[in-house]
Design a protein around this motif. Sequence first.
Motif, short mmCIF file in Angstrom:
data_model
loop_
_atom_site.label_atom_id
_atom_site.label_comp_id
_atom_site.label_asym_id
_atom_site.label_seq_id
_atom_site.Cartn_x
_atom_site.Cartn_y
_atom_site.Cartn_z
N ALA A 146 -4.50 -1.86 11.03
CA ALA A 146 -3.38 -2.46 10.29
C ALA A 146 -3.88 -3.17 9.04
CB ALA A 146 -2.62 -3.43 11.18
N PHE A 147 -3.04 -3.21 8.03
CA PHE A 147 -3.37 -3.84 6.75
C PHE A 147 -2.20 -4.69 6.29
CE2 PHE A 147 -6.06 -0.21 7.08
CZ PHE A 147 -7.24 -0.57 6.46
N ASP A 148 -2.51 -5.73 5.51
CA ASP A 148 -1.44 -6.55 4.94
C ASP A 148 -1.37 -6.30 3.44
OD1 ASP A 148 -0.59 -7.63 7.28
OD2 ASP A 148 -1.95 -9.34 7.19
N ALA A 149 -0.17 -6.33 2.90
CA ALA A 149 0.02 -6.07 1.47
C ALA A 149 0.95 -7.11 0.88
CB ALA A 149 0.63 -4.68 1.28
N GLU A 150 0.57 -7.59 -0.32
CA GLU A 150 1.43 -8.48 -1.09
C GLU A 150 2.07 -7.64 -2.17
OE1 GLU A 150 1.97 -11.78 -0.68
OE2 GLU A 150 0.81 -11.44 1.16
N VAL A 151 3.38 -7.67 -2.26
CA VAL A 151 4.06 -6.87 -3.28
C VAL A 151 4.81 -7.81 -4.23
CG1 VAL A 151 5.78 -5.06 -3.66
CG2 VAL A 151 4.24 -4.92 -1.70
N VAL A 152 4.61 -7.60 -5.52
CA VAL A 152 5.26 -8.46 -6.51
C VAL A 152 6.39 -7.70 -7.21
CG1 VAL A 152 3.21 -9.86 -6.91
CG2 VAL A 152 3.61 -7.84 -8.33
N GLU A 153 7.27 -8.43 -7.86
CA GLU A 153 8.44 -7.83 -8.53
C GLU A 153 8.01 -6.95 -9.68
OE1 GLU A 153 11.60 -6.78 -7.87
OE2 GLU A 153 11.54 -8.68 -6.76
N PRO B 109 2.44 8.61 0.36
CA PRO B 109 3.20 8.23 -0.84
C PRO B 109 4.30 7.24 -0.46
CG PRO B 109 3.86 10.41 -0.12
CD PRO B 109 2.78 9.96 0.82
N TYR B 110 4.37 6.12 -1.17
CA TYR B 110 5.40 5.13 -0.81
C TYR B 110 5.71 4.21 -1.98
CZ TYR B 110 8.03 1.69 1.84
OH TYR B 110 9.03 0.87 2.29
N ALA B 111 6.97 3.81 -2.07
CA ALA B 111 7.40 2.80 -3.05
C ALA B 111 7.98 1.62 -2.26
CB ALA B 111 8.45 3.39 -3.98
N PHE B 112 7.32 0.47 -2.32
CA PHE B 112 7.84 -0.72 -1.62
C PHE B 112 9.18 -1.09 -2.25
CE2 PHE B 112 3.24 -0.90 -1.14
CZ PHE B 112 3.09 -1.19 0.20
N PRO B 113 10.24 -1.29 -1.46
CA PRO B 113 11.56 -1.49 -2.06
C PRO B 113 11.79 -2.87 -2.68
CG PRO B 113 11.72 -1.52 0.33
CD PRO B 113 10.30 -1.18 0.00
N SER B 114 10.99 -3.88 -2.31
CA SER B 114 11.20 -5.22 -2.88
C SER B 114 9.90 -6.01 -2.75
CB SER B 114 12.33 -5.94 -2.12
OG SER B 114 12.04 -5.95 -0.74
N ALA B 115 9.85 -7.14 -3.46
CA ALA B 115 8.65 -7.98 -3.41
C ALA B 115 8.58 -8.70 -2.06
CB ALA B 115 8.69 -9.00 -4.54
N GLY B 116 7.36 -9.02 -1.61
CA GLY B 116 7.22 -9.78 -0.37
C GLY B 116 5.95 -9.40 0.38
N HIS B 117 5.85 -9.90 1.62
CA HIS B 117 4.68 -9.63 2.49
C HIS B 117 5.00 -8.43 3.36
CE1 HIS B 117 3.21 -13.66 1.53
NE2 HIS B 117 4.42 -14.10 1.82
N TYR B 118 4.11 -7.47 3.36
CA TYR B 118 4.29 -6.27 4.19
C TYR B 118 3.09 -6.09 5.10
CZ TYR B 118 8.11 -4.76 1.14
OH TYR B 118 9.29 -4.67 0.46
N ARG B 119 3.34 -5.47 6.26
CA ARG B 119 2.24 -5.05 7.12
C ARG B 119 2.32 -3.54 7.29
NH1 ARG B 119 -0.07 -8.62 11.96
NH2 ARG B 119 -1.02 -9.55 10.12
N ILE B 120 1.15 -2.90 7.21
CA ILE B 120 1.07 -1.43 7.31
C ILE B 120 0.20 -1.10 8.51
CG2 ILE B 120 0.35 0.69 6.12
CD1 ILE B 120 0.46 -0.94 3.48
N TRP B 121 0.77 -0.43 9.51
CA TRP B 121 -0.01 0.02 10.67
C TRP B 121 -0.37 1.48 10.44
CZ3 TRP B 121 4.29 -3.13 11.11
CH2 TRP B 121 4.12 -4.36 11.77
N ILE B 122 -1.67 1.80 10.56
CA ILE B 122 -2.13 3.17 10.35
C ILE B 122 -2.65 3.70 11.69
CG2 ILE B 122 -3.77 4.66 9.10
CD1 ILE B 122 -1.93 3.37 7.17
N GLN B 123 -2.22 4.88 12.06
CA GLN B 123 -2.69 5.47 13.32
C GLN B 123 -3.27 6.85 13.05
OE1 GLN B 123 1.25 4.76 15.47
NE2 GLN B 123 -0.30 3.94 16.87
N LYS C 121 -2.22 -5.64 -8.76
CA LYS C 121 -1.12 -6.06 -7.87
C LYS C 121 -0.22 -4.87 -7.55
CE LYS C 121 -0.68 -10.93 -8.24
NZ LYS C 121 -1.24 -11.68 -9.37
N LEU C 122 0.26 -4.83 -6.31
CA LEU C 122 1.23 -3.80 -5.92
C LEU C 122 2.60 -4.25 -6.40
CD1 LEU C 122 -0.14 -3.41 -2.32
CD2 LEU C 122 0.00 -1.51 -3.94
N GLU C 123 3.31 -3.34 -7.07
CA GLU C 123 4.61 -3.70 -7.62
C GLU C 123 5.74 -3.03 -6.85
OE1 GLU C 123 4.66 -2.79 -11.80
OE2 GLU C 123 2.81 -3.93 -12.11
N ALA C 124 6.86 -3.76 -6.71
CA ALA C 124 8.02 -3.21 -6.02
C ALA C 124 8.59 -2.04 -6.82
CB ALA C 124 9.09 -4.29 -5.85
#
Length: 548
Positions: free
Chosen positions: A541-548, A516-530, A389-392
């Motif tokens: 584009a990709f979707d990411a679930e981030v947990v606390e 390199p990135y640190a998601f600032p909080s838990a939630g649903h994120y979308r990442i667009w890559i170009q 799991k991706l953590e905030a």
Amino acid sequence: MRKYLLVLAVLCPLIGFAHIGSPGVTFEGNAGAHPLMVLINPPQVIPGTASVDIYMEGAKIQSIYAKPVYWYAGTQGTPQADEMIPVPGEPGHYRGNIWLMDNGTWAIEVEVKATDGGGKVMVPVMAVSTVTRKMDPSLGWTLLGLAALLVGLMITIIGASVSDSVAISARDAIELKRKRWTGIVVSAALLAVALYGGKSWWDNWAGRYQRYMYRPFKATTAINETAGGRQLSFTIDTTRLNYLAFTRNINYVIPDHGKLMHMFLVRSGSMDVFAHLHPTRKDSVTFTTPLPPLPAGQYLVFADVTRVSGFSETIPDTVEIADGPAVNAALTPDMPGDADDTYFLTNAIARTASPLNTGPNVLVCGKPGVRLLLSDGSMLTWEHDPASKLEANALYSLKFNLQDEAGKPAVIEPYMGMPGHAVIMKDDGSVYIHLHPVGSYSMASQQAMKDRFEKHAGRIEPKDLPRSAAFRDSIDQVIAKFNALAPAQRDTILMAGMQHPTLDPNHPEHSVISFPYAFPSAGHYRIWIQMKRNGKIVNSAFDAEVVE
Ligand SMILES: [Cu+2]
């Protein structure tokens, strides 16, 4: 000085660190021969301390130091470096706190000492006060009570000292009483003056703090029908700049990877339409661009600019786009404006209703560990174990692997001088950030600081800059010349001095780019890559679930 700025403006590989709701600054690179990752969380109140986390491993590393450098103070006016302390139980993780004393652009210089020489990196950080701290009422009342007690004691002591200290005799009694009262009245008056002075001083500082507190610019986005098609105009409101009028003067913007402004439009709520545009400057506060044929809807607008100080920021707005010309859903359609402009359609983000977009070219967003087939035949994989799991607030190197039609590493071409661009947003719109493979800091800023400290070790005052209108004209000329160059020449200039192992065809991992990135909080994120391949922009584009 003028010449210096022009050279700076052309040569800098300029990319805006800019964000909303994602204050952590990340860096991934090398100090000498040692790869490292850095995460800096700037304070919300200036002066305040920034937390610095450094991740690097190796038996040769002896110690790591960090120090803050202010943008015009130069290296001579800089405090001593602090040693970063190893975090117990986490090998390779070092941590420390660095004081940032002033609002504005700082660089944190990280110095690695190692048995084989070590090295230095400089990570720019924008330090601004964004909140006002409130005093706890109970603490306030306690302090007020103590102050009243002190004042009372002081008056009594002075009154007593001018009367009771004198030897008493009966005939002096009336005289002494008079003296005592004179002492009390005079000392009370003096203390009142002192208290008033203290309050004025405090109010003055509080007012100053409020004035200098960072407030994002406001802007007005409008869509106009013209003979040449729909035009988007973006007008920045600078009228509220009573203070910091110099440092936030919008005339002092510098190009960021050859563009004065990078603008992103994302359809609000569903996040199923994404556009990356580069408006051009019409006058000092208005930027315009042809509007691509986007589907109708309410859009979030994010415009990134960088000023000559290296201070970069995002100017947010929203705009309603009405039904217009037929939408071309190709993943990289021909664009009416700048050659580096692009837009594309995806499925709606998970929490919204059924996908609004359909059609062969509508991209269904990828997930960690799943290979995503793109319309040009390339395949892109987010190299992250789907089981983990991706953590905030944890620092990640988000790695994306691009393969060609045959499943071999694809040759990634520079897109605006970089192997890749990423935009990350949270589904509620509260987080927005524009990232590059080196991190979330501004490369414009880093280069500006490096040049400044190498060429001008001493202090440079803002007054050394040319007048704002002259500065604006010179930048416009530089951009016009730059745009007249062949694309390959432009990329050579943008990439001067940059290391891009991902672009080396002999490198076995040449098709992997990492952000390199640190998601600032838990939630649903979308990442667009170009990225760019075979001369065309490759959108994904990709979707990411981030947990606390
Ligand atoms: Cu851009």
